[in-house]
Design an enzyme around this catalytic site. Structure first.
Site, PDB file in Angstrom:
ATOM      1  N   ASP A 189       0.862  -1.190   0.000  1.00  0.00           N
ATOM      2  CA  ASP A 189       0.000   0.000   0.000  1.00  0.00           C
ATOM      3  C   ASP A 189       0.893   1.233   0.000  1.00  0.00           C
ATOM      4  OD1 ASP A 189      -2.107   1.657  -0.035  1.00  0.00           O
ATOM      5  OD2 ASP A 189      -3.032   0.920   1.811  1.00  0.00           O
ATOM      6  N   HIS A 220       4.133   5.387  13.269  1.00  0.00           N
ATOM      7  CA  HIS A 220       2.976   5.737  12.433  1.00  0.00           C
ATOM      8  C   HIS A 220       1.641   5.347  13.045  1.00  0.00           C
ATOM      9  CE1 HIS A 220       2.554   1.550  11.484  1.00  0.00           C
ATOM     10  NE2 HIS A 220       1.827   1.726  10.425  1.00  0.00           N
TER      11      HIS A 220
END
Lengths: 480, 133
Positions: A95, A403
């Site tokens: 992704d 993240h």
């Protein structure tokens, strides 16, 4: 834990000693709580495998939200010399530019509560989500689609989907230089084009949060954050376009690695020299997918603004809506770094990690020059999320930070633990309203499937990589 | 269906077994379709698929990735899989099914090379494949 030689350096860092075939050490950011989550994983071996790749500069690093990935660990950061190092599609992930953006509103939780059900239902209807989701309303021509890949968020601004001011709030102004759609296969174009303007499924989400705690009043003020404020977080990426580009180039680089004499402990680490033909073509294709992802999140932000206008009346501007920041989680970027007293051009891989620039960095737009870059750290759907700011300690991570929370349970295990439970009702008991395109996604994404994001944030702030600005509490969400 | 799911923190793995390599490729394709929700009883159409790889495990990934593309992007739902010709580096096969475009139940981003293995154990070929979900 593993056959690796580990040494705790301080309360926030663990070193993996260099042993053949490693070319450098490993450095894992982990407090004691995070260290316990590493015990059942093969993840540290993955950090060591990355350390064995040619041209690596500095240690093979792992952020505290690290978990077992495929090839590279998720939460991994590695810099490779532009001239002697490699670029790896598996080091970016399928992704490409999966990332997160935060949209501020001028609304307080008390303004939103009375219309919350309508707002959530409207967001669920207006933002396409779920497995294989497509957006027919925002369909673009083949020619237009190539512009999306070249221009990223700039395309969205050009088309009037986002205000020009938003570009100042994107990593790299919403466009990675060097994109070339000619490096993208016909299959990848076909897979990605109908998915522009969609959230997707899995761990992708759209979430409404309330600012629950302000940790640094000055920085929060500069970011436009205040207590009880409603903000929106969106997590999605380049959809099928990125998946196919990664797949195309992993395959190509399995052969390329052998041609270039690179030994691979795991084929998913397939790579080629940064400046080789294969390396340059992959970068051009990857940048195209990254730009798609910037445009994708900008379109979703447009749909969110429209929805707020429908539900609350007045323009998005009058509702105080503006982009705080939009950043990449899965990316390889050419960035200058300081290493052993000189500036070196490096290809920095961040796979499940985000950039974190400190105050004064000349790559920052003026609005963040005093504060440092906003670092968005979404948690799981039942606990907190955080907004941090890049700090001077980020130099040691080549300006990279965590993240998110990081998965703890496999999707299969999470589903098993969800059996017989009413997840929506459990969330509601925590005052969190959720709508999901699929029950299976909800089961896979239960809060206990993730690490406690507070442990991740404690590590990253303790290590001086980022500083806490505000804490967010989710109260409504759309899951794919 | 002769496959089991195996745990992987980021993703999902499947372990497929069959008595021959040809049957292994067939069962792996059917397992992938089952996970995605891409099976159908209808056999209206037939698609020919050609894949090539540098060796057997590479070929397995390329073949499954081709099936994934047809299911996700072309909306093809699969009833039957036939492997017509197979070497270590080339495969020609066909899918019988129908382009129903029915919604899928899971989004599989890709078939990965991570921990990929084809072993021959007790007269069975066993493949371990990690899918990126």
């Amino acid at each position: 834990m593993s056959g690796l030689n580990l040494r705790r350096i301080d309360p926030f860092r663990i070193e993996i000693a260099r042993t053949p075939p490693m070319r450098t050490t490993g450095l894992v950011y982990a407090n004691r709580a995070i260290e316990r989550t590493l015990e059942h994983e093969n993840v540290l071996q993955q950090v060591a495998n990355v350390a064995a790749l040619p041209g690596i500069i500095g240690p093979s690093m792992a952020m505290p939200d690290i978990h077992w990935g495929y090839g590279f660990p998720i939460g991994g950061v590695a810099a490779f010399s532009r001239d002697e190092g490699i670029i790896s599609p598996g080091g970016v992930g399928y992704d490409i530019n999966c990332g997160v953006c935060c949209i501020l509103t001028g609304l307080k939780i008390g303004d939103v509560r009375p219309r919350m059900e309508r707002l959530l239902a409207s967001l669920f209807n207006n933002v396409p989500s779920g497995v294989g989701s497509r957006n027919k309303a925002l369909a673009v021509s083949n020619r237009e689609f190539l512009q999306v890949l070249e221009l990223g968020a700039r395309w969205a601004v050009k088309q009037g989907y986002a205000p020009p001011d938003d570009l100042q709030a994107h990593e790299d102004s919403g466009c990675i230089a060097g994109a070339d759609p000619d490096a993208v296969s016909a299959k990848a174009l076909e897979r990605g084009q109908p998915q522009l303007g969609t959230l997707g499924s899995g761990n992708h989400f759209l979430e409404l949060d309330v600012v629950d705690l302000v940790a640094d009043a000055d920085k929060a003020g500069a970011f436009g954050l205040f207590e009880n404020q409603v903000v929106v977080l969106v997590h999605t990426g380049s959809r099928g376009l990125g998946h196919q580009i990664c797949d195309d180039y992993v395959h190509e680089m399995v052969s390329a690695a052998s041609r270039h004499g690179i030994a691979l402990p795991d084929r998913q680490l397939a790579c080629a020299p940064v400046m080789s033909r294969e390396g340059r073509e992959y970068f051009a294709a990857m940048a195209s997918a990254a730009n798609f992802a910037f445009a994708n999140r900008a379109l979703i932000a447009f749909l969110i603004r429209e929805t707020f206008e429908q539900v609350f009346g007045g323009s998005a501007e009058r509702l105080g809506m503006r982009l705080l920041f939009d950043c990449c989680h899965n990316i390889a970027k050419m960035e200058p770094i300081e290493w052993e007293g000189r500036e070196v051009q490096a290809c920095i891989h961040r796979k499940g990690a985000t950039r974190a620039l400190p105050p004064g960095d000349n790559r920052l737009p003026r609005r963040f020059m005093q504060t440092g870059q906003p670092v968005l750290v979404p948690g799981d759907m039942g606990r907190m999320s955080y907004i941090l700011s890049g700090a001077q300690g980020a130099r040691e991570t080549f300006f990279s930070a965590c993240h998110g929370a990081g998965r703890l349970l496999s999707r299969h295990e999470a589903k098993k633990r969800s059996r017989g439970r009413k997840i929506l009702e459990e969330l509601l008991s925590r005052d969190i309203h959720a709508m999901a395109a699929s029950r299976a996604t909800l089961a896979e994404e239960i809060p206990e499937a993730y690490k406690d994001v507070s442990d991740v944030v404690d590590t990253i702030t303790g290590a001086g990589i980022a500083a806490a600005v505000a804490r967010l509490k989710p109260f409504a969400m759309v899951k794919g | 269906m002769p496959y089991t799911l195996i745990d992987h923190t980021a993703d999902l793995g499947m372990r497929v077994s069959a008595p021959t390599v040809e049957a292994l490729f067939v069962e792996a394709a059917l397992a992938l379709c089952d996970i995605m929700g891409g099976l159908t009883p209808s056999e209206e159409e037939r698609l020919t698929v050609r894949s090539s790889g540098i060796d057997r495990v590479d070929l397995l990934v390329r073949w499954l990735q081709e099936v994934l593309f047809l299911v996700e992007v072309k909306g093809f739902r699969v009833a039957k899989v036939v492997v017509e010709h197979l070497t270590d580096t080339d495969l020609r096969g066909s899918l019988r099914g129908a382009c129903t475009g029915e919604p899928l139940k899971a989004e599989v981003k890709a078939v990965t090379y991570h921990n990929l293995e084809v072993a021959h154990i007790d007269n069975q070929y066993v493949a371990t494949i990690i899918l990126d979900m």
